[in-house]
Write an enzyme that holds these catalytic residues in place. Structure first.
Site, short mmCIF file in Angstrom:
data_model
loop_
_atom_site.label_atom_id
_atom_site.label_comp_id
_atom_site.label_asym_id
_atom_site.label_seq_id
_atom_site.Cartn_x
_atom_site.Cartn_y
_atom_site.Cartn_z
N ASP A 220 0.66 -0.96 0.00
CA ASP A 220 -0.04 0.03 0.36
C ASP A 220 0.51 1.46 -0.21
O ASP A 220 0.48 2.15 -0.44
CB ASP A 220 -1.00 0.14 1.25
CG ASP A 220 -1.85 -0.59 1.32
OD1 ASP A 220 -2.16 -1.50 0.12
OD2 ASP A 220 -3.26 -1.00 2.56
N ASP B 46 0.44 3.79 -2.64
CA ASP B 46 0.46 5.70 -2.33
C ASP B 46 1.66 6.53 -3.24
O ASP B 46 1.24 7.64 -3.57
CB ASP B 46 0.25 5.32 -0.36
CG ASP B 46 -1.11 4.85 -0.67
OD1 ASP B 46 -1.77 4.45 -1.21
OD2 ASP B 46 -1.07 5.10 0.68
N LYS C 65 -29.19 24.86 4.87
CA LYS C 65 -28.01 24.14 3.80
C LYS C 65 -26.86 23.19 4.32
O LYS C 65 -25.47 24.52 4.19
CB LYS C 65 -27.96 25.34 2.64
CG LYS C 65 -27.03 24.79 1.62
CD LYS C 65 -27.47 25.46 0.06
CE LYS C 65 -27.56 24.96 -0.97
NZ LYS C 65 -26.31 24.60 -1.19
N ARG D 249 -24.82 12.46 -5.82
CA ARG D 249 -25.34 13.31 -6.94
C ARG D 249 -25.98 13.10 -8.87
O ARG D 249 -26.55 12.65 -9.64
CB ARG D 249 -25.57 14.42 -6.61
CG ARG D 249 -26.53 15.00 -7.29
CD ARG D 249 -26.85 17.04 -6.61
NE ARG D 249 -27.74 17.69 -7.57
CZ ARG D 249 -27.60 18.41 -8.64
NH1 ARG D 249 -26.11 18.36 -9.36
NH2 ARG D 249 -28.21 19.09 -9.27
N GLU E 284 -27.77 14.90 3.15
CA GLU E 284 -26.23 15.30 2.89
C GLU E 284 -24.81 14.21 3.70
O GLU E 284 -25.14 14.55 4.69
CB GLU E 284 -25.87 17.10 3.91
CG GLU E 284 -24.88 18.40 3.05
CD GLU E 284 -25.81 18.23 1.33
OE1 GLU E 284 -26.41 17.76 1.04
OE2 GLU E 284 -24.51 18.53 0.51
N LYS F 30 -38.39 25.45 1.87
CA LYS F 30 -39.17 24.42 0.89
C LYS F 30 -40.85 24.56 0.96
O LYS F 30 -40.99 24.44 2.61
CB LYS F 30 -38.48 23.04 1.55
CG LYS F 30 -37.61 22.77 0.50
CD LYS F 30 -36.67 21.34 1.68
CE LYS F 30 -35.63 20.90 1.30
NZ LYS F 30 -35.12 19.49 2.20
N CYS G 223 -19.26 51.24 -29.82
CA CYS G 223 -18.81 50.33 -29.03
C CYS G 223 -17.33 49.46 -29.50
O CYS G 223 -16.57 50.07 -30.28
CB CYS G 223 -19.71 48.90 -30.85
SG CYS G 223 -18.56 47.07 -29.95
N CYS H 166 -16.23 47.59 -32.89
CA CYS H 166 -16.28 46.95 -33.76
C CYS H 166 -16.89 48.54 -34.56
O CYS H 166 -16.32 49.16 -35.52
CB CYS H 166 -17.48 46.48 -33.90
SG CYS H 166 -19.35 46.91 -33.99
N CYS I 268 -18.89 42.08 -35.45
CA CYS I 268 -18.68 42.64 -34.08
C CYS I 268 -17.37 41.36 -33.63
O CYS I 268 -18.06 40.45 -33.10
CB CYS I 268 -19.98 42.90 -33.04
SG CYS I 268 -18.24 43.36 -31.78
S1 IVH Z 1 -32.97 20.10 -1.06
C1 IVH Z 1 -34.65 19.72 -4.33
N1 IVH Z 1 -31.70 20.61 1.62
O1 IVH Z 1 -28.24 21.60 -1.45
C2 IVH Z 1 -33.85 20.03 -4.44
N2 IVH Z 1 -30.45 20.82 -0.23
O2 IVH Z 1 -28.31 22.99 -4.26
C3 IVH Z 1 -32.32 20.21 -3.58
N3 IVH Z 1 -28.65 20.60 0.68
O3 IVH Z 1 -27.65 19.02 -3.96
C4 IVH Z 1 -31.93 19.49 -1.95
N4 IVH Z 1 -28.96 20.91 2.48
O4 IVH Z 1 -25.98 19.39 -1.89
C5 IVH Z 1 -32.37 20.54 0.03
N5 IVH Z 1 -32.12 20.81 3.48
C6 IVH Z 1 -31.24 21.04 2.46
C7 IVH Z 1 -29.99 20.76 2.29
C8 IVH Z 1 -29.78 20.72 0.70
C9 IVH Z 1 -28.17 21.24 1.35
C10 IVH Z 1 -27.51 20.54 -0.78
C11 IVH Z 1 -28.04 19.50 -1.30
C12 IVH Z 1 -28.26 19.72 -3.34
C13 IVH Z 1 -28.26 20.92 -3.16
C14 IVH Z 1 -28.31 22.79 -3.59
#
Ligand code: IVH
Length: 683
Positions: free
Chosen positions: A34, A38, A119, A140, A177, A285, A403, A406, A434
């Site tokens: 390994d 590496d 997020k 994804r 996530e 949402k 412009c 041009c 242009c």
């Molecule tokens: S909803 C259609 N919920 O944000 C809904 N996304 O730009 C799409 N993410 O790819 C996702 N926290 O990686 C959702 N509470 C949350 C989230 C979340 C992080 C990320 C996720 C997604 C990206 C969307």
């Protein structure tokens, strides 16, 4: 060492690594330790770091990245994994709310409940459970197709492998996530630039034992396929997730008003630095899943959700010069060249000034000290001038009347929707020659949503443009790679990589091609509408013929979303001989697939037109429904029309008369809902 020798050494290392990969992964018989393995990997990474021209599809740097590497099996998501639109301000959020209410045709005073969720800046994954057993884990990928990373995901403690709850659906894709906490990130190897890269890299290790070494966490927030669906709200689902043994975010909350939204945003932002994972904003949402379903999607993101980013970072600098850039559509954009300044870890030396009005309003001058803001991946902008520090000798900035590329006299168009003159100054480019516009069109042509030529970025376009190697899109397919390999900054390897990417891009589809042409007012959505109409390239080529074009443009006017702005633009584009030869020589170089229409749905092959407002849904929702069900929307009655739907509010009697004459089936609102058979979900 000379470039050729470096490349040779690099390729040899890659070959060596391949050999050991094969021995280990395909035959389960490693030939070296390994540690030695590496060491080879390290050497490759070291070379790539030192010489930016080194690149290879089998490089370990590629395989830990996010590009599909072929390492994992590719599997289509049953329900696509979408991305989110961004909001940076209260106005953006107000806009989002307004759009939702318009689409659902509900009053402004009515309240909509949102699930507000942090997020986390990690890597999203989809976990399929069948009869409570975790059976398939996908990355994804591009949103439509992901990679099978089940074994790596199984190493994550937070992911339940078996769920024994009677209320757990028979089939459920749990989405969430994968991330690494800030404190854990500090403890691991310094191989990765940030926690997000570390999470992504370790998730995509070939060997799950490698993944296991990195303390990954998982937080659940969404779903794909669910059978049966035993919840009606996002908040209900989040509660169930917890009951089923998943981690959900502690800061999840329900919000109802803009005030609520702002308060919560501020609160979480204040806590941001003390939270042990990277957050880049909040996601809102629509809580009610029936409403989510009605709202649906536009391109790649849902109408029912948005990411509210945390506030941007700011810095101060001095404007050294103001340059005017000419964009693909002829828009003249003033750009401030500023003294380089580090804003939130990114060195900024350009900031947009948007347009002439903006410069006047903020009274921005060369030599001014300005506040610059950088938010996410958007272009930095100048917020305001520190007038106390202004030098007396500065002069007002005069926006050019010609412009800079041009020399054409610039114009400001009249906007028929806003009934105002546009703020944007444009090069009219009447002859389509242009130079800067041509160059920007090339950049658009190779971009992701167009021909998507991997590795052919803006810098390379500029480089080839400066060397007179390309002027029109078709030139890209005539490039001499032997010559390119001899250019400064190029070598055999980088040239052959580019050659391969270009070759791959020649297999394209009609919607991508139409978009790639960069015709004004023909964006991605309109390109799709046109592709749906033309279906194949033969039919599209009829636009090149003057007489046929006239008829086609007339018909296009009947399509929803296509108005005179679009048909005029198509006429102007195709009546130019330069463009005609550009398009025909381009078509010869490509292999263009027909438009794939969904061959199912209750409106498949049917055309529908609406007149008058509907009471239970907006026109936008009705249109989206028809398209989802395989139908086409027309804007005027003709023989080709199958149904005319007459809404209760102010229908146009002329249209009804005409439809009656043409013997077209007329539906009132009730029969329309009956046809949809979704009365319950609208009420
Ligand atoms: S909803 C259609 N919920 O944000 C809904 N996304 O730009 C799409 N993410 O790819 C996702 N926290 O990686 C959702 N509470 C949350 C989230 C979340 C992080 C990320 C996720 C997604 C990206 C969307």
């Amino acid at each position: 060492m000379e470039r050729k020798e470096i490349e040779k050494a690099y390729i040899n290392k890659i070959k060596e690594l391949r050999k050991h990969d094969e021995a280990y992964f395909a035959h389960d018989k490693p030939i070296i330790s390994d540690k030695d393995y590496d060491a080879i990997k390290e050497k490759i990474l070291e070379l790539e770091k030192k010489y930016s021209f080194l690149k290879h599809k089998n490089s370990p740097s590629k395989k830990v990245g996010y590009e599909p590497s072929g390492k994992f099996k590719k599997i289509q998501h049953e329900v696509p994994m979408l991305s989110l639109a961004n909001a940076f301000s209260t106005e953006n959020i107000e806009d989002f709310l307004k759009k939702i209410k318009n689409f659902l045709n509900i009053k402004n005073s009515e309240e909509i409940v949102f699930s507000a969720e942090p997020k986390i800046d990690g890597i999203s994954a989809s976990l399929k459970y069948i009869d409570g057993i975790f059976t398939l884990g996908l990355s994804r990928g591009d949103g439509k197709t992901g990679e099978d990373i089940t074994n790596n995901l199984k190493t994550i403690k937070d992911i339940p492998k078996k769920i024994n709850k009677t209320n757990f659906p028979k089939i459920l894709d749990v989405r969430g996530e994968v991330y690494i906490s800030k404190s854990d990130f500090k403890k691991i190897d310094k191989k990765f630039a940030n926690p997000r890269n570390a999470a992504g890299g370790s998730l995509r290790q070939k060997d799950p034992n490698e993944t296991k070494k990195i303390p990954l966490k998982f937080v659940a927030y969404g779903f794909g396929t669910v059978q049966p669906k035993n919840f009606e709200k996002q908040s209900e689902y989040l509660k169930l997730l917890k009951e089923w043994g998943f981690n959900t975010n502690l800061h999840n909350k329900l919000v109802r008003t803009i005030k609520d939204i702002e308060k919560n945003h501020k609160k979480v932002e204040e806590q941001r630095s003390s939270i042990d994972y990277d957050l880049d904003g909040l996601v809102y949402k629509v809580d009610n899943l029936k409403l989510q379903n009605r709202l649906g999607f536009v391109s790649n993101s849902p109408r029912w959700a948005i990411a509210h980013k945390f506030s941007a970072e700011k810095g101060f600098s001095i404007i050294k010069n103001i340059e005017i850039q000419v964009g693909r559509t002829g828009a003249l954009t003033p750009v401030a060249k500023i003294e380089s300044v580090n804003i939130g870890g990114v060195v900024v030396s350009n900031a947009t000034l948007h347009n002439e009005d903006e410069i006047m309003r903020k009274d921005i001058r060369i030599g001014d000290i300005v506040c610059v803001q950088r938010a996410g991946d958007v272009i930095p902008q100048v917020l305001y001038v520190n007038k106390d520090k202004r030098n007396k000798n500065t002069k007002k900035f005069n926006f050019p009347e010609k412009c800079p590329s041009c020399g054409s006299k610039t114009i400001k168009e009249f906007n028929y929707t806003t009934k105002k003159k546009d703020a944007v100054t444009r090069c009219p480019d009447l002859k389509f020659n242009c130079k800067e516009i041509l160059r920007e069109k090339l950049k658009h042509f190779v971009s992701k949503d167009a021909l998507n030529i991997d590795g052919f970025g803006k810098k390379i376009i500029q480089n080839f443009w400066d060397l007179n190697l390309i002027k029109y899109p078709a030139d890209i397919f005539e490039l001499n790679f032997e010559k390119i390999s001899l250019l400064d900054g190029w070598g055999e390897l980088s040239a052959s990589n580019l050659k391969e990417s270009i070759k791959k891009s020649q297999e394209t589809s009609i919607d991508k091609l139409i978009f790639a042409l960069g015709i004004r007012h023909i964006g991605q959505e309109n390109a799709k509408t046109l592709a749906k109409y033309f279906v194949n390239i033969k039919k599209f080529e009829e636009l090149l013929d003057k007489d046929k074009r006239k008829k086609i443009l007339n018909y296009l006017l009947e399509l929803d979303g296509i108005g005179e702005t679009q048909t005029n633009s198509l006429e102007i584009f195709f009546s130019n001989s330069n463009n005609l030869s550009t398009v025909s020589s381009l078509i010869k170089k490509l292999n263009i697939a027909d438009y794939k229409n969904s061959k199912s749905g209750i409106f498949y092959g049917k055309t529908i037109m609406f007149t008058g407002g509907l009471t239970k849904m907006s026109r936008a929702e009705a249109k989206a429904l028809v398209e989802k069900e395989g139908g086409k929307i027309l804007g005027t009655p003709s023989k080709k029309l199958n149904y005319l739907v007459v809404g209760d509010s102010k229908p146009t009697s002329k249209k009804i008369e005409k439809a009656k004459k043409l013997n077209i089936k007329i539906l009132d609102e009730t029969s329309w809902y009956g046809l949809l058979n979704r009365r319950t979900s609208i009420n």
